[in-house]
Scaffold this motif. Structure first.
Motif, PDB file in Angstrom:
ATOM      1  N   SER A 145      11.122  10.991 -12.745  1.00 26.22           N
ATOM      2  CA  SER A 145      10.524  11.740 -11.633  1.00 26.22           C
ATOM      3  C   SER A 145       9.959  10.835 -10.563  1.00 26.22           C
ATOM      4  N   THR A 146       9.432   9.672 -10.952  1.00 28.34           N
ATOM      5  CA  THR A 146       8.865   8.741  -9.957  1.00 28.34           C
ATOM      6  C   THR A 146       9.195   7.307 -10.338  1.00 28.34           C
ATOM      7  N   TYR A 147       9.213   6.465  -9.313  1.00 28.94           N
ATOM      8  CA  TYR A 147       9.397   5.034  -9.504  1.00 28.94           C
ATOM      9  C   TYR A 147       8.208   4.312  -8.868  1.00 28.94           C
ATOM     10  N   THR A 148       7.630   3.392  -9.617  1.00 28.39           N
ATOM     11  CA  THR A 148       6.551   2.560  -9.074  1.00 28.39           C
ATOM     12  C   THR A 148       7.131   1.196  -8.744  1.00 28.39           C
ATOM     13  N   VAL A 149       7.039   0.805  -7.460  1.00 29.35           N
ATOM     14  CA  VAL A 149       7.564  -0.473  -6.990  1.00 29.35           C
ATOM     15  C   VAL A 149       6.377  -1.348  -6.625  1.00 29.35           C
ATOM     16  N   GLU A 150       6.277  -2.518  -7.274  1.00 27.77           N
ATOM     17  CA  GLU A 150       5.136  -3.406  -7.061  1.00 27.77           C
ATOM     18  C   GLU A 150       5.621  -4.747  -6.533  1.00 27.77           C
ATOM     19  N   PHE A 151       5.095  -5.140  -5.361  1.00 27.38           N
ATOM     20  CA  PHE A 151       5.390  -6.438  -4.767  1.00 27.38           C
ATOM     21  C   PHE A 151       4.177  -7.339  -5.007  1.00 27.38           C
ATOM     22  N   SER A 152       4.366  -8.476  -5.656  1.00 27.69           N
ATOM     23  CA  SER A 152       3.232  -9.357  -5.924  1.00 27.69           C
ATOM     24  C   SER A 152       3.592 -10.797  -5.614  1.00 27.69           C
ATOM     25  N   GLN A 153       2.562 -11.555  -5.147  1.00 31.48           N
ATOM     26  CA  GLN A 153       2.695 -12.979  -4.885  1.00 31.48           C
ATOM     27  C   GLN A 153       1.728 -13.732  -5.772  1.00 31.48           C
ATOM     28  N   SER A 154       2.112 -14.934  -6.131  1.00 30.10           N
ATOM     29  CA  SER A 154       1.245 -15.747  -6.963  1.00 30.10           C
ATOM     30  C   SER A 154      -0.077 -15.992  -6.254  1.00 30.10           C
ATOM     31  N   GLY A 155      -1.161 -15.621  -6.918  1.00 31.34           N
ATOM     32  CA  GLY A 155      -2.484 -15.831  -6.354  1.00 31.34           C
ATOM     33  C   GLY A 155      -2.887 -14.808  -5.317  1.00 31.34           C
ATOM     34  N   GLY A 156      -2.022 -13.824  -5.036  1.00 32.32           N
ATOM     35  CA  GLY A 156      -2.334 -12.827  -4.020  1.00 32.32           C
ATOM     36  C   GLY A 156      -2.454 -11.442  -4.622  1.00 32.32           C
ATOM     37  N   SER A 157      -2.834 -10.510  -3.803  1.00 35.52           N
ATOM     38  CA  SER A 157      -2.951  -9.133  -4.266  1.00 35.52           C
ATOM     39  C   SER A 157      -1.583  -8.452  -4.240  1.00 35.52           C
ATOM     40  N   ALA A 158      -1.413  -7.431  -5.098  1.00 31.26           N
ATOM     41  CA  ALA A 158      -0.140  -6.718  -5.197  1.00 31.26           C
ATOM     42  C   ALA A 158      -0.111  -5.545  -4.245  1.00 31.26           C
ATOM     43  N   ILE A 159       1.094  -5.254  -3.762  1.00 34.41           N
ATOM     44  CA  ILE A 159       1.335  -4.070  -2.939  1.00 34.41           C
ATOM     45  C   ILE A 159       2.144  -3.107  -3.782  1.00 34.41           C
ATOM     46  N   SER A 160       1.631  -1.896  -4.015  1.00 34.08           N
ATOM     47  CA  SER A 160       2.283  -0.940  -4.902  1.00 34.08           C
ATOM     48  C   SER A 160       2.666   0.311  -4.133  1.00 34.08           C
ATOM     49  N   LYS A 161       3.905   0.788  -4.372  1.00 28.17           N
ATOM     50  CA  LYS A 161       4.404   2.000  -3.738  1.00 28.17           C
ATOM     51  C   LYS A 161       5.000   2.912  -4.811  1.00 28.17           C
ATOM     52  N   THR A 162       4.771   4.215  -4.664  1.00 26.28           N
ATOM     53  CA  THR A 162       5.369   5.203  -5.566  1.00 26.28           C
ATOM     54  C   THR A 162       6.383   6.036  -4.793  1.00 26.28           C
ATOM     55  N   ILE A 163       7.627   6.096  -5.296  1.00 27.53           N
ATOM     56  CA  ILE A 163       8.703   6.801  -4.599  1.00 27.53           C
ATOM     57  C   ILE A 163       9.398   7.739  -5.581  1.00 27.53           C
ATOM     58  N   THR A 164      10.139   8.688  -5.043  1.00 26.08           N
ATOM     59  CA  THR A 164      10.918   9.614  -5.874  1.00 26.08           C
ATOM     60  C   THR A 164      12.421   9.387  -5.730  1.00 26.08           C
ATOM     61  N   GLU A 165      12.830   8.643  -4.712  1.00 25.36           N
ATOM     62  CA  GLU A 165      14.231   8.307  -4.517  1.00 25.36           C
ATOM     63  C   GLU A 165      14.492   6.898  -5.048  1.00 25.36           C
ATOM     64  N   LYS A 166      15.776   6.489  -5.036  1.00 26.44           N
ATOM     65  CA  LYS A 166      16.135   5.179  -5.578  1.00 26.44           C
ATOM     66  C   LYS A 166      16.257   4.121  -4.494  1.00 26.44           C
ATOM     67  N   SER A 167      15.509   4.266  -3.419  1.00 25.47           N
ATOM     68  CA  SER A 167      15.528   3.257  -2.366  1.00 25.47           C
ATOM     69  C   SER A 167      14.180   3.229  -1.666  1.00 25.47           C
ATOM     70  N   LEU A 168      13.852   2.058  -1.123  1.00 28.63           N
ATOM     71  CA  LEU A 168      12.574   1.860  -0.432  1.00 28.63           C
ATOM     72  C   LEU A 168      12.738   0.738   0.577  1.00 28.63           C
ATOM     73  N   THR A 169      12.251   0.958   1.783  1.00 26.08           N
ATOM     74  CA  THR A 169      12.181  -0.097   2.794  1.00 26.08           C
ATOM     75  C   THR A 169      10.703  -0.349   3.094  1.00 26.08           C
ATOM     76  N   GLU A 170      10.275  -1.619   2.939  1.00 29.25           N
ATOM     77  CA  GLU A 170       8.859  -1.963   3.103  1.00 29.25           C
ATOM     78  C   GLU A 170       8.730  -3.248   3.913  1.00 29.25           C
ATOM     79  N   ARG A 171       7.829  -3.219   4.919  1.00 25.35           N
ATOM     80  CA  ARG A 171       7.549  -4.427   5.695  1.00 25.35           C
ATOM     81  C   ARG A 171       6.473  -5.223   4.976  1.00 25.35           C
ATOM     82  N   LEU A 172       6.733  -6.519   4.798  1.00 21.25           N
ATOM     83  CA  LEU A 172       5.835  -7.373   4.033  1.00 21.25           C
ATOM     84  C   LEU A 172       5.532  -8.658   4.789  1.00 21.25           C
TER      85      LEU A 172
END
Length: 684
Positions: A59-86
């Motif tokens: 039903s949902t996908y949790t996408v987490e972008f993380s960098q070493s030593g930095g904070s994570a950016i987390s997004k919850t989506i229902t489709e199988k694609s995501l475009t995110e500016r980082l």
């Protein structure tokens, strides 16, 4: 290093590794040099060649972008694609797929480098969460008549963890086992007796066990899958090196039965099973999951597999595997030369320019699969033999199922005559027994710009060998020639061959060979003469239940025969003296005179008629003449002539209808020689 039943982990680990590529930003919202870039994530649920459970709806996908030593950016989506500016930098991208009740079912991970003014495509393969356990449920079915002695279901981890204990199925053919979530190779081995003979069979498959889910499988065994040889070891091979290592291990193993599981398509150097250490051993080659393809490395002479020799008799079994040749070398794909070849369901032999299977000596048993798309090209004598199967003097071919289709025996020459024999099967002086299966859509073709051509047996050619048919179908085959004639669209039987067509014990039919009366044009075998069967022995019989030493036809009304029959009508007229059945001799005439005999032919179907003219006259002065078909009584326009003590024959292709031939004797003004006459004999 050789893989034996276990080391497949690298392949499955590879499917979870992401692919990332960079593209220039092209969307309207693209930024300039502002220290950001785009991440375009696409998610893919596993489609590897494995046995899977019913995947729960995510039903949902949790996408987490993380960098070493930095904070994570987390997004919850229902489709199988995501475009995110980082912001720029290197990220670990972790995805978790959750069911409606919040259970984490699948996951995937990737690494991506975000660069300025660019979009990064990140494809992530989602595989099951492997933190817990799942269930594998199985059902095994056995053929009627088999008494089960023992059987096991073994799950072997493909990631080197400890394996669960094998399950004994002797007391129950269905059940389930709870195991840690991961990939397993499932191996089922069954031993039992059929007709009092102990036989063994095995099946193998890759299964993926998910957390908290059930993976189910049914394994149905048929009697055809059981072998007399016990299974000593199983090997995996995904390339030429691993296959060679498996064969080396088989040579050194004292057991007699082995399985090589093919895990991917690859090419091989020629394999020769002729070493004494192969003697008496059975090697089964089959695919791990989807049907794989083994091909001969290009520009390698010889066959892909040579099975046996005069002193070595191994058995090669092909099931759920394709063998292919990739070049135009004039060699068969499999050469049986003293051993045994067994082709079962899912096996395929294709793509050769030297014919599919050559059985010089030994045996070939075909209960399933197909031999298709092979060509036997012209040999040194300008002829071609056996597009699908060639059976030599010491060979035995038994066919109870499967299909031989789309093969060609093709000969072509610009400087000599050419002939083709057996588009589907060539039986030189061996034995061919057919109780089932189909021989269809094969062609024997010949062409020459210089001399005569002929083709025999679009489906089957029988030379001095034996062909016994008790079932199956021969249809849609063609014998064709650019000149002269073609005979036997379905089957051609030479004068030294034997063709027996009779029902098997307990049956009332013996298979079907279709001729011109087939309701479906696609079923019709075609040739100049003998659409269904042509037998070169005299007389040629067709559409008859008469049996003789050469050909035995059953009485089933479902069988179709198209050939020359004994109802051909010949009517003679003139004053020549009849000296035998369709034999006439000219009477005495004066010098400078001529005499003629006329033959009227009423042919219900296309046929061949052979005329033999023999002279006993003054050589080179008094001549006997045979006209062209539907020609005239003429000493200047004739098919051939003889004089002195000459004898000559000519065969006419006569189409259905009424036709005429003229036979003459003409003398010059003086001298008498020999018996002063000519004799003509007509046969068909």
């Amino acid at each position: 290093m050789m893989k034996q039943t276990k080391q497949f982990a690298a392949f499955f680990a590879a499917i979870t590794v992401l692919g990332a590529c960079t593209a220039s930003l092209d969307e309207p919202a693209q930024a300039g040099k502002d220290g950001t870039g785009l991440a375009r994530v696409s998610l893919h649920i596993e489609e590897a060649r494995t046995l899977l459970p019913t995947i729960p709806e995510i039903s949902t996908y949790t996408v987490e972008f993380s960098q070493s030593g930095g904070s994570a950016i987390s997004k919850t989506i229902t489709e199988k694609s995501l475009t995110e500016r980082l912001p720029l930098g290197t990220y670990t991208v972790k995805v978790t797929g959750n069911t409606a009740d919040g259970i984490a079912a699948v996951e995937g991970i990737a690494t991506a480098n975000i660069t300025e003014n660019a979009a990064i495509d990140i494809a992530i393969q989602l595989t099951p969460v492997q933190n817990g356990t799942g269930t594998f449920a199985y059902t095994v079915t056995l053929p009627a008549g088999l008494t089960l002695e023992r059987g096991t279901v073994q799950l072997t981890s493909l990631s080197e963890e400890a394996n669960p204990d094998p399950v004994n199925i002797s007391t129950g053919l269905s059940g389930s086992v709870t195991v840690p979530s991961r990939y397993y190779q499932v191996s089922i081995r069954v031993t039992g007796t059929i007709g009092g003979v102990s036989k063994t069979a095995a099946k193998n498959q890759i299964a993926h066990i998910y957390d908290n889910l059930e993976t189910t499988a049914t394994y149905g065994f048929t009697a055809d899958e059981f072998t007399d040889a016990p299974i000593g070891a199983m090997f995996e091979a995904g390339n030429n090196t691993e296959f060679t290592e498996a064969l080396t291990a088989i040579q050194r193993n004292v057991e007699t039965g082995f399985i090589i599981l093919i895990t991917s398509d690859f090419s091989l150097d020629p394999v020769s099973l002729t070493d004494a250490q192969y003697n008496g051993k059975t090697i089964t080659i089959c695919s791990m999951s989807d049907i794989c393809e083994l091909s001969l490395n290009q520009y390698r002479s010889g066959s892909l597999f040579t099975v046996g020799s005069s002193s070595v008799s191994p058995t090669l079994v092909l099931q759920d595997i394709t063998l292919r040749r990739q070049d135009s070398y004039n060699s068969s794909i499999v050469n049986v030369n003293g051993g045994a070849l067994v082709l079962k369901a899912g096996g395929k032999i294709t793509g050769s320019y030297g014919g599919g299977v050559y059985v010089g000596s030994g045996t070939f048993t075909m209960s399933g699969g197909e031999i298709s798309g092979n060509t036997a090209s012209s040999s040194s004598d300008g002829s071609s033999y056996g597009g699908g199967v060639y059976v030599g003097s010491g060979g035995t071919f038994t066919m109870s199922g499967g299909e031989i289709s789309g093969n060609t025996a093709s000969s072509s020459s610009s400087y000599s005559s050419s002939s083709s024999y057996g588009g589907g099967v060539y039986v030189g002086s061996g034995t061919f027994t057919m109780s089932g299966g189909a021989i269809s859509g094969n062609t024997a073709s010949s062409s020459s710009s210089y001399s005569s051509t002929s083709s025999y047996g679009g489906g089957v050619y029988v030379g001095s060998g034996t062909f016994t048919m008790s079932g199956g179908e021969i249809s849609g085959n063609t014998a064709s020639s650019s000149s002269y004639f073609s005979r036997g669209g379905g089957v051609y039987v030479d004068s030294n061959g034997t063709f027996t067509k009779t029902p098997a014990s307990g049956s009332t039919t013996s298979g079907v060979i279709y001729g011109s009366d087939a309701a479906d044009d696609a079923l019709k075998n075609t040739a100049t003469i003998g659409m269904a069967v042509f037998c070169s022995s005299s007389p040629i019989r067709v559409r008859t239940t008469t049996a003789d030493e050469t050909i035995s036809l059953s009485t089933s009304s479902s069988e179709h025969w198209d050939d020359q029959s004994t109802v051909l009508s010949l009517t003679w007229s003139g004053n020549w003296t009849q000296t035998g059945d369709n034999q006439y001799t000219s009477n005495s005439i004066e010098h400078s005179a001529s005499t003629w005999e006329t033959l009227i032919i009423n042919a219900p179907a296309d046929c061949f008629i052979t005329v033999t003219l023999t002279a006993s006259s003054e050589s080179n002065y008094d001549f006997g003449y045979v006209s062209t078909l539907d020609g005239s009584a003429s000493t200047s326009n004739y098919q051939f002539r003889v004089s002195g003590s000459q004898s000559q024959s000519y065969t006419y292709l006569v189409s259905a209808g009424t036709h005429c031939l003229y036979f003459g004797y003409a003398k010059d003004s003086s001298v008498t020689g020999g018996n002063d006459n000519v004799s003509v004999a007509v046969s068909y």
